[in-house]
Motif scaffolding. Sequence first.
Motif, short mmCIF file in Angstrom:
data_model
loop_
_atom_site.label_atom_id
_atom_site.label_comp_id
_atom_site.label_asym_id
_atom_site.label_seq_id
_atom_site.Cartn_x
_atom_site.Cartn_y
_atom_site.Cartn_z
N CYS A 50 0.83 -1.09 -0.17
CA CYS A 50 -0.11 0.09 -0.01
C CYS A 50 1.04 1.22 -0.12
O CYS A 50 1.94 1.11 0.63
N ASN A 53 -0.70 5.77 4.28
CA ASN A 53 0.04 5.59 5.53
C ASN A 53 -1.10 5.70 6.76
O ASN A 53 -0.71 6.40 7.77
N CYS A 54 -2.51 5.45 6.48
CA CYS A 54 -3.26 5.60 7.37
C CYS A 54 -2.96 5.39 8.63
O CYS A 54 -2.45 4.23 9.09
N TYR A 56 -4.15 4.43 11.57
CA TYR A 56 -4.79 3.15 12.30
C TYR A 56 -4.46 1.64 11.61
O TYR A 56 -4.81 0.82 12.24
N CYS A 57 -3.88 1.71 10.50
CA CYS A 57 -3.99 0.55 9.85
C CYS A 57 -2.54 -0.30 10.10
O CYS A 57 -1.63 0.23 9.60
N ILE A 59 -1.33 -2.34 7.75
CA ILE A 59 -0.45 -2.58 6.57
C ILE A 59 -0.08 -1.28 6.08
O ILE A 59 0.44 -1.33 4.83
N ARG A 60 -0.07 -0.26 6.88
CA ARG A 60 0.43 1.03 6.35
C ARG A 60 1.61 1.03 5.85
O ARG A 60 2.60 0.25 6.21
N GLY A 96 -4.30 -3.15 -0.79
CA GLY A 96 -3.70 -1.83 -0.55
C GLY A 96 -3.74 -0.96 -1.81
O GLY A 96 -4.01 -1.46 -2.97
FE1 SF4 Z 1 -4.93 2.94 4.33
FE2 SF4 Z 1 -6.39 0.81 3.18
FE3 SF4 Z 1 -3.49 1.24 2.97
FE4 SF4 Z 1 -4.73 0.60 5.18
S1 SF4 Z 1 -4.72 -0.56 3.12
S2 SF4 Z 1 -2.92 2.04 4.87
S3 SF4 Z 1 -6.51 1.51 5.27
S4 SF4 Z 1 -5.29 2.66 2.08
#
Ligand code: SF4
Length: 336
Positions: A50, A53-54, A56-57, A59-60, A96
């Motif tokens: 992905c 860099n959200c 909360y996530c 796999i950012r 992602g």
């Molecule tokens: Fe954001 Fe989705 Fe990437 Fe997670 S997978 S960082 S929620 S865009």
Amino acid sequence: MGYSRAEIIEMLCAEGAELDALLARATAVRRDTVGESVYLRGLIEYSNVCRKNCLYCGIRRDNRTVDRYTLTRDEVLDAARHAWISRYGSVVLQGGEVTAPQHIGTIASLIREIKALSNGELGITLSLGEQSADTYRLWREAGAHRYLLRIESSTPSLYARIHPADGLHRYNERLRALHDLRATGYQVGTGVMIGLPGQSVEHLADDLLFMRDTDIDMCGMGPYVECDRTPLADAGGSPGPLAERFTMTLRMIAVLRLLMPDINIAATTALQAIDPEGRLRGIGAGANVIMPNITPDAVRGSYRLYNGKPLSLDSRVIERCVAYGVWGDSLRFKKR
Ligand code: SF4
Ligand code: 5AD
């Protein structure tokens, strides 16, 4: 339906017998509009690469502890074939956000091949982030017909608190993408996280009004669940107990069913992360879609967005109501 913001807020505060009555009303409305059927979407977690860099996530982009993978063509097609043979009506290709031209082309080929292997019978939903209008059109023409893109929070200030301010995570860009998806002819799904730090019941009411005003076809929303090694979890600032986020998610599903009786609403995996009966209870609140994970076992552990993500489906998914071999399109979209 014509509920006011104040009425929505009141419903989102329901407890005890009032809560039971709310859930019962929502399931009655579901039965009388979209029916008793529960639709299945086989979820294929295509890649955990992905560019975003959200905060909360799990796999950012900046999480260096993640083993990054992208499924091979054969892995995707095998999973799709499995879904088809199991008579799931459709698959969801989720991953992602990647915007490299090669990725765009690979996805288009995969869509065509999934269509071909199933005689055009498998419906294809995409959940691959913000892309250009041209990319959305290419994938639509290849055969995908639904797209999921959560707004995460419809309140711009809260959106800004859970995403980095680096120009790549702009609320308005999110709106642009949702608008382009609709203009391209997709059935459009969105959703939010419930129980974020700093989120109030008013924010959640506004999320529901956003969905109504945007006239969405589908919704997937679930509790926020902290993920280790993410800035949002590390910052603390208690978002309240998981059990309350779980109950609030049930209320949100129920109220959305009352506001938009004819849309498809998913009982999401994150519910299951909190309660082993989670998805079942989502159905009991008015949801009508379940997304069994059909990602190959070898990589499943690497697609961890949050702690405690369940790795397999509970077997007792209200078998009696599952509708096999049909797309299960949003009734609202059909009426449009
Ligand atoms: Fe954001 Fe989705 Fe990437 Fe997670 S997978 S960082 S929620 S865009
Ligand atoms: N808790 C709950 N949901 C999460 N998502 C990402 N991280 C988390 C988390 N920590 C959700 C987002 C995204 C979807 C693919 O997963 O809403 O849109």
